[in-house]
Design a protein around this motif. Sequence first.
Motif, PDB file in Angstrom:
ATOM      1  N   PHE A  87      62.163   2.361  46.570  1.00  0.00           N
ATOM      2  CA  PHE A  87      60.926   3.058  46.202  1.00  0.00           C
ATOM      3  C   PHE A  87      60.011   2.200  45.328  1.00  0.00           C
ATOM      4  O   PHE A  87      58.857   2.552  45.145  1.00  0.00           O
ATOM      5  CB  PHE A  87      61.270   4.343  45.453  1.00  0.00           C
ATOM      6  CG  PHE A  87      61.881   5.409  46.312  1.00  0.00           C
ATOM      7  CD1 PHE A  87      61.104   6.446  46.811  1.00  0.00           C
ATOM      8  CD2 PHE A  87      63.236   5.383  46.634  1.00  0.00           C
ATOM      9  CE1 PHE A  87      61.661   7.436  47.599  1.00  0.00           C
ATOM     10  CE2 PHE A  87      63.798   6.360  47.413  1.00  0.00           C
ATOM     11  CZ  PHE A  87      63.022   7.389  47.908  1.00  0.00           C
TER      12      PHE A  87
ATOM     13  N   TYR B 169      58.575  11.389  39.983  1.00  0.00           N
ATOM     14  CA  TYR B 169      57.394  11.271  40.844  1.00  0.00           C
ATOM     15  C   TYR B 169      56.879   9.840  40.744  1.00  0.00           C
ATOM     16  O   TYR B 169      56.539   9.376  39.653  1.00  0.00           O
ATOM     17  CB  TYR B 169      56.299  12.250  40.399  1.00  0.00           C
ATOM     18  CG  TYR B 169      56.710  13.702  40.426  1.00  0.00           C
ATOM     19  CD1 TYR B 169      56.497  14.493  41.546  1.00  0.00           C
ATOM     20  CD2 TYR B 169      57.320  14.277  39.306  1.00  0.00           C
ATOM     21  CE1 TYR B 169      56.883  15.829  41.561  1.00  0.00           C
ATOM     22  CE2 TYR B 169      57.709  15.609  39.318  1.00  0.00           C
ATOM     23  CZ  TYR B 169      57.489  16.381  40.444  1.00  0.00           C
ATOM     24  OH  TYR B 169      57.876  17.702  40.449  1.00  0.00           O
TER      25      TYR B 169
ATOM     26  N   ILE C 249      62.253  16.365  51.089  1.00  0.00           N
ATOM     27  CA  ILE C 249      62.129  15.784  49.759  1.00  0.00           C
ATOM     28  C   ILE C 249      63.330  14.881  49.514  1.00  0.00           C
ATOM     29  O   ILE C 249      64.470  15.269  49.773  1.00  0.00           O
ATOM     30  CB  ILE C 249      62.054  16.879  48.669  1.00  0.00           C
ATOM     31  CG1 ILE C 249      60.854  17.790  48.915  1.00  0.00           C
ATOM     32  CG2 ILE C 249      61.962  16.251  47.284  1.00  0.00           C
ATOM     33  CD1 ILE C 249      60.737  18.944  47.935  1.00  0.00           C
TER      34      ILE C 249
ATOM     35  N   LYS D  31      54.978  10.595  45.451  1.00  0.00           N
ATOM     36  CA  LYS D  31      56.190  11.014  46.153  1.00  0.00           C
ATOM     37  C   LYS D  31      57.237  11.520  45.164  1.00  0.00           C
ATOM     38  O   LYS D  31      57.488  10.907  44.135  1.00  0.00           O
ATOM     39  CB  LYS D  31      56.755   9.844  46.956  1.00  0.00           C
ATOM     40  CG  LYS D  31      57.968  10.229  47.808  1.00  0.00           C
ATOM     41  CD  LYS D  31      58.409   9.067  48.667  1.00  0.00           C
ATOM     42  CE  LYS D  31      59.632   9.444  49.511  1.00  0.00           C
ATOM     43  NZ  LYS D  31      59.368  10.574  50.429  1.00  0.00           N
ATOM     44  N   GLU D  32      57.876  12.640  45.498  1.00  0.00           N
ATOM     45  CA  GLU D  32      58.872  13.260  44.618  1.00  0.00           C
ATOM     46  C   GLU D  32      60.283  12.877  45.026  1.00  0.00           C
ATOM     47  O   GLU D  32      60.611  12.823  46.215  1.00  0.00           O
ATOM     48  CB  GLU D  32      58.726  14.783  44.650  1.00  0.00           C
ATOM     49  CG  GLU D  32      59.720  15.522  43.756  1.00  0.00           C
ATOM     50  CD  GLU D  32      59.579  17.031  43.833  1.00  0.00           C
ATOM     51  OE1 GLU D  32      60.306  17.721  43.079  1.00  0.00           O
ATOM     52  OE2 GLU D  32      58.777  17.525  44.646  1.00  0.00           O
TER      53      GLU D  32
END
Length: 200
Positions: free
Chosen positions: A85, A50, A74, A60-61
């Motif tokens: 990310f 996460y 997801i 965000k997962e």
Amino acid sequence: MAVYKFRVTFEEHDEVSRDIEIKATQSFEDLHNIILQSVGFNSKEMASFYMSDDFWKKGKEITLADMSDGEGKIAMMKNSRLKDFIADPHQKIYYVYDFMAMWTFHLELIKIIVSEETGIFYPRCVRTAGDAPKQFGIMPEVVPVPEDFVEEEVYAEEPETDVENEEEEEVLDTEKIKPDEFTITEPDAEEDAPSEGEEV
């Protein structure tokens, strides 16, 4: 290619930490595997990363396997590169492994290395501090059975009823009553006297 250096710490055992170096182009699945290797855990359970803020709030997962019911997309670890990310040079990531045992980790980006070292295989663990807890705790010691051991069936014997003893107890009970304990009372004269007109 840039290399990220993460410090990985158990949430409930902050004295245990590992420093992991991983290339920016590698996946979250690569990061997942090296974390488990560094602490001696197997990789049979579910897990998720996460993206977090400074207070370790889950954002965000990125998951190992999508177990959702189709509501919302997801990101999958194997398809997600770290550099896509991570924007913060001090990025924090919350990692959960085995949702039954709930092993939780804090990952903090502590350094960005401009280029990878030649001949080095990434990802890799470059620093270890403290002994990681056992994934499954302490297992009971198994005592080996001797080869010549023969298992025997043991039957519990039912107690036998002693009929003779019971009869003797009854006799003893009657013997306890002595003849002189009985008193013979004379009948009332009024009750035994014949009434008028009654033949004697």
